[in-house]
Design a protein around this motif. Structure first.
Motif, mmCIF file in Angstrom:
data_model
loop_
_atom_site.group_PDB
_atom_site.id
_atom_site.type_symbol
_atom_site.label_atom_id
_atom_site.label_comp_id
_atom_site.label_asym_id
_atom_site.label_seq_id
_atom_site.Cartn_x
_atom_site.Cartn_y
_atom_site.Cartn_z
ATOM 1 N N ILE A 100 -10.845 4.345 28.729
ATOM 2 C CA ILE A 100 -9.543 4.106 29.495
ATOM 3 C C ILE A 100 -9.196 2.996 29.032
ATOM 4 O O ILE A 100 -9.669 1.698 29.255
ATOM 5 C CB ILE A 100 -9.433 4.415 30.813
ATOM 6 C CG1 ILE A 100 -10.140 5.814 31.016
ATOM 7 C CG2 ILE A 100 -8.220 4.633 31.424
ATOM 8 C CD1 ILE A 100 -10.418 6.067 32.579
ATOM 9 N N PHE A 101 -7.712 2.693 28.839
ATOM 10 C CA PHE A 101 -6.956 1.400 28.603
ATOM 11 C C PHE A 101 -5.674 1.677 29.498
ATOM 12 O O PHE A 101 -5.000 2.925 29.184
ATOM 13 C CB PHE A 101 -6.613 1.268 27.169
ATOM 14 C CG PHE A 101 -5.849 -0.010 27.192
ATOM 15 C CD1 PHE A 101 -6.339 -1.416 27.325
ATOM 16 C CD2 PHE A 101 -4.586 0.143 26.753
ATOM 17 C CE1 PHE A 101 -5.285 -2.529 27.294
ATOM 18 C CE2 PHE A 101 -3.517 -1.121 26.734
ATOM 19 C CZ PHE A 101 -4.120 -2.368 26.901
ATOM 20 N N GLY A 102 -5.003 0.821 29.963
ATOM 21 C CA GLY A 102 -3.787 0.793 30.601
ATOM 22 C C GLY A 102 -3.038 -0.388 30.929
ATOM 23 O O GLY A 102 -3.854 -1.462 31.177
ATOM 24 N N ASN A 103 -1.933 -0.696 31.004
ATOM 25 C CA ASN A 103 -1.263 -1.844 31.298
ATOM 26 C C ASN A 103 0.161 -1.645 31.879
ATOM 27 O O ASN A 103 0.727 -0.308 31.980
ATOM 28 C CB ASN A 103 -0.996 -2.655 30.172
ATOM 29 C CG ASN A 103 -0.040 -1.952 28.831
ATOM 30 O OD1 ASN A 103 0.972 -1.254 29.179
ATOM 31 N ND2 ASN A 103 -0.384 -2.053 27.727
ATOM 32 N N LEU A 104 0.653 -2.394 32.694
ATOM 33 C CA LEU A 104 2.170 -2.409 33.402
ATOM 34 C C LEU A 104 2.566 -3.557 33.410
ATOM 35 O O LEU A 104 2.074 -4.815 33.384
ATOM 36 C CB LEU A 104 1.645 -1.894 34.862
ATOM 37 C CG LEU A 104 2.993 -1.743 35.813
ATOM 38 C CD1 LEU A 104 4.031 -0.919 35.239
ATOM 39 C CD2 LEU A 104 2.669 -1.937 37.184
ATOM 40 N N VAL A 125 -0.205 -6.378 34.580
ATOM 41 C CA VAL A 125 -1.520 -6.201 34.796
ATOM 42 C C VAL A 125 -2.074 -5.110 33.584
ATOM 43 O O VAL A 125 -1.165 -4.342 33.085
ATOM 44 C CB VAL A 125 -1.759 -5.385 36.198
ATOM 45 C CG1 VAL A 125 -0.771 -4.104 36.202
ATOM 46 C CG2 VAL A 125 -3.036 -5.049 36.378
ATOM 47 N N GLN A 126 -3.286 -5.424 33.350
ATOM 48 C CA GLN A 126 -3.809 -4.619 32.112
ATOM 49 C C GLN A 126 -5.624 -4.525 32.341
ATOM 50 O O GLN A 126 -6.241 -5.255 32.945
ATOM 51 C CB GLN A 126 -3.884 -5.546 30.866
ATOM 52 C CG GLN A 126 -4.695 -4.862 29.817
ATOM 53 C CD GLN A 126 -4.207 -5.688 28.383
ATOM 54 O OE1 GLN A 126 -3.269 -5.776 28.060
ATOM 55 N NE2 GLN A 126 -5.395 -6.212 27.841
ATOM 56 N N TYR A 144 -10.217 -6.418 33.336
ATOM 57 C CA TYR A 144 -8.889 -6.681 33.732
ATOM 58 C C TYR A 144 -8.030 -7.831 33.557
ATOM 59 O O TYR A 144 -8.928 -9.105 33.780
ATOM 60 C CB TYR A 144 -8.671 -5.958 35.286
ATOM 61 C CG TYR A 144 -9.305 -6.532 36.402
ATOM 62 C CD1 TYR A 144 -8.497 -7.577 36.774
ATOM 63 C CD2 TYR A 144 -10.405 -6.335 36.669
ATOM 64 C CE1 TYR A 144 -9.009 -8.454 37.988
ATOM 65 C CE2 TYR A 144 -10.923 -7.097 37.623
ATOM 66 C CZ TYR A 144 -10.435 -8.322 38.452
ATOM 67 O OH TYR A 144 -10.956 -8.807 39.316
ATOM 68 N N SER A 145 -6.782 -8.064 33.733
ATOM 69 C CA SER A 145 -6.214 -9.336 33.677
ATOM 70 C C SER A 145 -5.102 -9.102 34.296
ATOM 71 O O SER A 145 -4.201 -7.886 34.419
ATOM 72 C CB SER A 145 -5.582 -9.896 32.064
ATOM 73 O OG SER A 145 -4.950 -8.933 31.767
ATOM 74 N N TRP A 171 -5.165 -14.200 35.570
ATOM 75 C CA TRP A 171 -6.702 -14.231 35.946
ATOM 76 C C TRP A 171 -7.133 -13.216 34.898
ATOM 77 O O TRP A 171 -6.988 -12.021 35.016
ATOM 78 C CB TRP A 171 -6.657 -13.871 37.237
ATOM 79 C CG TRP A 171 -8.152 -13.436 37.872
ATOM 80 C CD1 TRP A 171 -8.565 -12.081 38.164
ATOM 81 C CD2 TRP A 171 -9.425 -14.295 37.906
ATOM 82 N NE1 TRP A 171 -9.826 -12.203 38.671
ATOM 83 C CE2 TRP A 171 -10.157 -13.410 38.452
ATOM 84 C CE3 TRP A 171 -9.612 -15.725 37.712
ATOM 85 C CZ2 TRP A 171 -11.583 -13.996 38.644
ATOM 86 C CZ3 TRP A 171 -10.597 -16.388 37.848
ATOM 87 C CH2 TRP A 171 -11.716 -15.386 38.396
ATOM 88 N N ASN A 172 -8.406 -13.454 34.374
ATOM 89 C CA ASN A 172 -9.109 -12.446 33.503
ATOM 90 C C ASN A 172 -10.390 -12.212 34.299
ATOM 91 O O ASN A 172 -11.202 -13.268 34.563
ATOM 92 C CB ASN A 172 -9.277 -13.103 32.179
ATOM 93 C CG ASN A 172 -8.083 -12.975 31.452
ATOM 94 O OD1 ASN A 172 -7.507 -12.101 30.893
ATOM 95 N ND2 ASN A 172 -7.299 -14.420 31.508
ATOM 96 N N ASN A 173 -11.077 -10.971 33.988
ATOM 97 C CA ASN A 173 -12.346 -10.823 34.811
ATOM 98 C C ASN A 173 -12.956 -9.539 33.878
ATOM 99 O O ASN A 173 -12.513 -8.663 33.627
ATOM 100 C CB ASN A 173 -12.313 -10.278 36.411
ATOM 101 C CG ASN A 173 -13.642 -10.161 36.700
ATOM 102 O OD1 ASN A 173 -14.202 -9.169 36.789
ATOM 103 N ND2 ASN A 173 -14.273 -11.119 37.725
ATOM 104 N N SER A 174 -14.280 -9.691 33.715
ATOM 105 C CA SER A 174 -14.969 -8.708 32.891
ATOM 106 C C SER A 174 -16.331 -8.630 33.758
ATOM 107 O O SER A 174 -17.170 -9.555 33.908
ATOM 108 C CB SER A 174 -15.090 -8.906 31.611
ATOM 109 O OG SER A 174 -15.653 -7.903 30.505
ATOM 110 N N VAL A 175 -17.022 -7.345 33.876
ATOM 111 C CA VAL A 175 -18.178 -7.291 34.381
ATOM 112 C C VAL A 175 -18.800 -5.825 33.583
ATOM 113 O O VAL A 175 -18.165 -4.694 33.475
ATOM 114 C CB VAL A 175 -18.306 -6.964 35.917
ATOM 115 C CG1 VAL A 175 -17.357 -5.756 36.312
ATOM 116 C CG2 VAL A 175 -19.560 -6.629 36.507
#
Length: 300
Positions: A100-104, A125-126, A144-145, A171-175
């Motif tokens: 899934i991919f989404g952005n606003l 937001v992405q 997400y960012s 802010w960027n985060n990945s887990v």
């Protein structure tokens, strides 16, 4: 309505696997990375939903618009990766579910009272969810960012002077589901400014600056900050005022570096590459019939 509108669209597309994914040729240039085919691959199908909203108030000079999209892929193409004890990495393209991919993106702009100052607020937001397999284990990477840009603009009478100042923290985060204790998280701060000043006797000075401060990660500890400062001075040189002489200075601080940082299913990748840095340019510009022809060059 007379001042706003809302639009939603859907697009569905199918993608067949490539010949290289089904039965790739062996690449002997890198014996540590081997790709094998998968004749059981199914075509993927991509669902893409887009929306756009806008509302504009002429009297109060207030504008709001937003756009975004959601992308869901059935039977998405991903990788099954095996890392041997000898360091050899074997890849195979496989179908996965749940990508899934989404952005606003939202923009709010209005003039501050009776002043010539504009205020702008742009949150965004992405997010993405990607699946793959590593050494036989199913792996889900959630990234997400979040960012919000604020800015102020001043526009003087007859456009003699214009000033824009902006700031955006992101802010960027990945887990990864395989190793949840290892997170990739970092900040990026961007400061921008743009100034144009029309002087007497048909002189114009322009300057713009973009300062990028990128937080170092545990994997990459090098300094990748950069401040890009450009400036030019322009003079109308004929009575008709349609021919301009321009002297430009690009990347005055000589800090322009090519940079990209990507978070993939089971890795973070950071690249720096050569790019055009500081240079000066003398050029002519000829404006005619409402347009402009560039005979030399400038920083635009």
């Amino acid at each position: 309505s007379s001042s706003g509108n809302f639009n939603v669209s859907y697009n569905g597309t199918q993608q067949a696997p490539s010949l290289a994914q089904i039965a790739p040729l062996i690449d002997n240039n890198n014996p540590l990375m081997i790709s094998i085919g998968n004749p059981a691959l199914k075509p993927s199908f991509n669902h893409n939903i887009n929306f756009w909203f806008g509302d504009f108030k002429v009297i109060s000079e207030r504008n709001i618009y937003a756009y975004g999209n959601i992308n869901i892929t059935d039977n998405a193409f991903s990788t099954r990766e095996t890392i041997g004890s000898n360091g050899v990495r074997t890849f195979q393209t496989v179908n996965v579910k749940g990508n899934i991919f989404g952005n606003l993106y939202v923009s709010y702009n209005r003039k501050l009272g009776n002043t010539p100052i504009d205020f702008e607020l742009q949150p965004n937001v992405q997010m993405s969810v990607n699946n793959n397999f590593v050494n036989g284990l199913a792996n889900k990477v959630t990234s997400y960012s979040l960012g919000i840009q604020t800015g102020f603009g001043y526009y003087g009478e007859e456009d003699k002077i214009s000033i824009w100042l902006g700031y955006e923290p992101e802010w960027n985060n990945s887990v990864s589901s395989i190793q949840r204790n290892l997170q990739t998280a970092f900040w990026i701060h961007t400061i921008t400014s743009d100034i144009s000043w029309k002087l007497p006797k048909d002189w114009t000075i322009k300057t713009n600056l973009s300062a990028n401060f990128r937080q170092q990660t545990e994997v990459f500890g090098r300094n990748v900050n950069a401040i890009i400062w450009n400036a030019d001075i322009e003079k109308k040189i004929v009575k008709k005022k349609n021919i301009f002489l321009t002297l430009s200075a690009n990347d005055i601080l000589n800090q322009n570096i090519g940079f990209s940082r990507n978070i993939r299913t089971n890795m973070i990748q950071e690249n720096t590459f050569l790019t055009v840095q500081r240079f000066f340019l003398l050029g002519f510009r000829w404006k005619f019939n409402g347009g402009a022809m560039q005979l030399g060059g400038n920083n635009e």
